[in-house]
Scaffold this motif. Structure first.
Motif, PDB file in Angstrom:
ATOM      1  N   ALA A 112       0.825  -1.210   0.000  1.00  0.00           N
ATOM      2  CA  ALA A 112       0.000   0.000   0.000  1.00  0.00           C
ATOM      3  C   ALA A 112       0.860   1.262   0.000  1.00  0.00           C
ATOM      4  O   ALA A 112       0.478   2.289  -0.579  1.00  0.00           O
ATOM      5  N   TYR A 113       2.023   1.188   0.628  1.00  0.00           N
ATOM      6  CA  TYR A 113       2.943   2.336   0.643  1.00  0.00           C
ATOM      7  C   TYR A 113       3.377   2.696  -0.776  1.00  0.00           C
ATOM      8  O   TYR A 113       3.315   3.867  -1.185  1.00  0.00           O
ATOM      9  N   GLY A 118       2.283   6.227  -6.028  1.00  0.00           N
ATOM     10  CA  GLY A 118       2.158   6.132  -7.474  1.00  0.00           C
ATOM     11  C   GLY A 118       3.004   5.043  -8.096  1.00  0.00           C
ATOM     12  O   GLY A 118       3.236   5.058  -9.309  1.00  0.00           O
ATOM     13  N   GLU A 119       3.481   4.075  -7.274  1.00  0.00           N
ATOM     14  CA  GLU A 119       4.272   2.963  -7.786  1.00  0.00           C
ATOM     15  C   GLU A 119       3.590   1.634  -7.459  1.00  0.00           C
ATOM     16  O   GLU A 119       4.184   0.715  -6.917  1.00  0.00           O
ATOM     17  N   GLY A 120       2.317   1.556  -7.827  1.00  0.00           N
ATOM     18  CA  GLY A 120       1.534   0.367  -7.537  1.00  0.00           C
ATOM     19  C   GLY A 120       2.000  -0.879  -8.254  1.00  0.00           C
ATOM     20  O   GLY A 120       1.557  -1.990  -7.942  1.00  0.00           O
ATOM     21  N   GLN A 121       2.919  -0.721  -9.226  1.00  0.00           N
ATOM     22  CA  GLN A 121       3.449  -1.904  -9.921  1.00  0.00           C
ATOM     23  C   GLN A 121       4.466  -2.645  -9.061  1.00  0.00           C
ATOM     24  O   GLN A 121       4.882  -3.761  -9.393  1.00  0.00           O
ATOM     25  N   PRO A 157       1.719 -14.739  -5.392  1.00  0.00           N
ATOM     26  CA  PRO A 157       2.465 -14.785  -6.665  1.00  0.00           C
ATOM     27  C   PRO A 157       3.639 -13.819  -6.642  1.00  0.00           C
ATOM     28  O   PRO A 157       3.661 -12.854  -5.877  1.00  0.00           O
ATOM     29  N   GLY A 158       4.608 -14.093  -7.501  1.00  0.00           N
ATOM     30  CA  GLY A 158       5.680 -13.134  -7.724  1.00  0.00           C
ATOM     31  C   GLY A 158       6.683 -12.999  -6.607  1.00  0.00           C
ATOM     32  O   GLY A 158       7.313 -11.954  -6.465  1.00  0.00           O
ATOM     33  N   VAL A 159       6.845 -14.046  -5.786  1.00  0.00           N
ATOM     34  CA  VAL A 159       7.819 -13.996  -4.700  1.00  0.00           C
ATOM     35  C   VAL A 159       9.092 -14.711  -5.143  1.00  0.00           C
ATOM     36  O   VAL A 159       9.042 -15.782  -5.750  1.00  0.00           O
ATOM     37  N   ASP A 160      10.226 -14.131  -4.853  1.00  0.00           N
ATOM     38  CA  ASP A 160      11.509 -14.775  -5.117  1.00  0.00           C
ATOM     39  C   ASP A 160      12.278 -14.865  -3.797  1.00  0.00           C
ATOM     40  O   ASP A 160      11.890 -14.259  -2.793  1.00  0.00           O
ATOM     41  N   THR A 199       9.427  -3.488 -10.056  1.00  0.00           N
ATOM     42  CA  THR A 199       8.362  -4.442  -9.712  1.00  0.00           C
ATOM     43  C   THR A 199       8.459  -4.938  -8.275  1.00  0.00           C
ATOM     44  O   THR A 199       7.589  -5.685  -7.822  1.00  0.00           O
ATOM     45  N   ILE A 200       9.505  -4.562  -7.538  1.00  0.00           N
ATOM     46  CA  ILE A 200       9.777  -5.146  -6.217  1.00  0.00           C
ATOM     47  C   ILE A 200       9.379  -4.174  -5.116  1.00  0.00           C
ATOM     48  O   ILE A 200       9.805  -3.019  -5.103  1.00  0.00           O
ATOM     49  N   ALA A 201       8.557  -4.656  -4.177  1.00  0.00           N
ATOM     50  CA  ALA A 201       8.101  -3.823  -3.072  1.00  0.00           C
ATOM     51  C   ALA A 201       9.063  -3.858  -1.898  1.00  0.00           C
ATOM     52  O   ALA A 201       9.405  -2.815  -1.331  1.00  0.00           O
TER      53      ALA A 201
END
Length: 426
Positions: A112-113, A118-121, A157-160, A199-201
């Motif tokens: 959410a941060y 504006g970087e929801g990707q 999904p999308g975890v490394d 793409t990485i949070a």
């Protein structure tokens, strides 16, 4: 029963019926020395009268208060005192009910941060092999203990995952932080290049990976992770559910290592385990990113019925009083040298292939029985219990984390009992 061989247990139950200080008492009247602080959590010892009295008083005064659009002073006072223990900047608290909930909260807030900026990707998380972050779907997704993941199918999904930091060839019988292995942090650069930083949070690691068998970070490793996260705009989350509240001889591992994360998860020692509770600590920049829009709007659509529960908050305040009065947040530093020597005195004990230690945490890794992994360590666990000592095992590793009130004579008893037991297991 949780994380239990249910059929074996019910054939020969091990039942604890009371506790005081450093000891449990079993249902057959035996005194059991607690070598694990319960489950890494009873840092101040068992049944502290001050904490018990605070819980009783709060239960009589107000048993529950909603924290959705409401509040109560005890939770705010507890939060205010907690942030005084943390480095400046980590000054906002969100209360949960467990380490698992703390991790899921941290992951959700990280997503959410970035969205608020504006970087929801940025939706990808990076965990680490052999990491343990609780048993929620978020926690097992970023965690890296195979048996905690394999039976449960779909995960986030999308975890490394980064590689874990342990290599016995280079690190066997290290005392404290290993000299070898800082370069393993550079794998984060490879993962960033593979997925693209945009793409990485967040990256989430335990400063010391405890539940997997006490994997101590190599010197310079955490510093490298911090630098790489800064370079690419990734949040760094420290899971301090175990290392928080004095386990390493400092209030938090962030103090011990001198590395500042963006988010810290905690639980366990938060209330001395008397009432379930967790807390997540955030840097001010994260809190501020949510404080936009109309003032009557809910900024974070997340929470738990029992967030900041009055009894838990009262227990936490009393726990902090005990920690401060008895110097327990730094006592492990005073005992660490004695603990290290005691742990490594088992180097020549039967079946031992490695020993690891930091603060008041220790691990004794045993050679597995061929074709029967975990059996030798489990046999040692049962025999230790029969001889009046509670240990914890993970795989074929004995993990130790006594309450921070432990005395040197009790450390000697732990080591002597384990040495004897290792001569008796096959």
């Amino acid at each position: 029963m949780p994380f239990t061989a249910n059929r074996q247990f019910k054939q020969a139950p091990r039942l604890l019926v009371s506790a005081s200080g450093m000891y449990y008492r079993s249902d057959d009247g035996r005194q059991i020395l607690d070598g694990t602080a319960g489950l890494w959590c009873v840092n101040a010892g068992h049944c502290r009268t001050e904490i018990t009295a605070a819980i009783q008083k709060q239960a009589a005064e107000m048993d529950f208060a909603p924290t959705f659009q409401m509040g109560h002073p005890v939770a705010f006072e507890f939060a205010s005192q907690l942030v005084q223990l943390l480095p400046p900047g980590l000054d906002h608290v969100f209360f949960t009910n467990s380490g698992s909930e703390s991790v899921d909260t941290a992951l959700k807030v990280a997503l959410a941060y970035h969205r608020s900026r504006g970087e929801g990707q940025r939706t990808r998380f990076i965990g680490r092999e052999r990491g343990y972050h609780g048993v929620g779907f978020g926690g097992i997704s970023v965690g890296g203990i195979v048996t905690n993941r394999k039976a449960f199918g779909a995960q986030l999904p999308g975890v490394d995952h980064l590689p874990h930091t342990y290599d016995r060839t280079h690190q066997a019988f290290s005392r404290g932080q290993p000299e070898w292995g800082a370069h393993l942090a550079d794998e984060l650069e490879r993962i960033v290049a593979l997925h693209d930083a945009s793409t990485i949070a967040a990256v989430i690691v335990e400063p010391v990976a405890c539940s997997t068998g006490v994997l101590v970070p190599p010197k310079g490793y955490l510093e490298k992770l911090r630098a790489i996260c800064d370079k690419h705009g990734l949040l760094l989350i420290f899971d301090e559910v175990i290392t928080g509240f004095g386990r390493l001889g400092t209030p938090f591992a962030t103090d011990y290592f001198g590395v500042m994360p963006d988010i810290i998860t905690s639980a366990k020692g938060l209330t001395n385990a008397t009432v379930p509770m967790g807390a997540v600590f955030f840097q001010k920049k994260i809190y501020d990113a949510f404080m936009t829009g109309p003032e009557n709007a809910i900024e974070l659509f997340h929470g738990y019925t029992y967030s900041g529960h009055p009894l838990a908050a009262a227990a936490g305040l009393a726990t902090l009083d005990v920690y401060r009065r008895e110097g327990l947040l730094t006592r492990a530093a005073e005992l660490a040298g004695y603990w290290e020597v005691a742990m490594h005195s088992l180097r020549d004990a039967a079946h031992v292939v490695d020993i690891r230690n930091l603060g008041l945490i220790g691990a004794i890794e045993l050679e597995p029985i061929a074709g029967q992994p975990t059996r030798r360590a489990f046999s040692a666990f049962v025999k230790c219990f029969e001889k009046g000592l509670l240990i914890r095992t993970t795989g074929d590793t004995i993990a130790l984390s006594p309450p921070l009130i432990v005395e040197k004579g009790q450390i000697d008893q732990i080591v002597d009992t384990i040495r004897t037991v290792l001569t008796e297991v096959e």
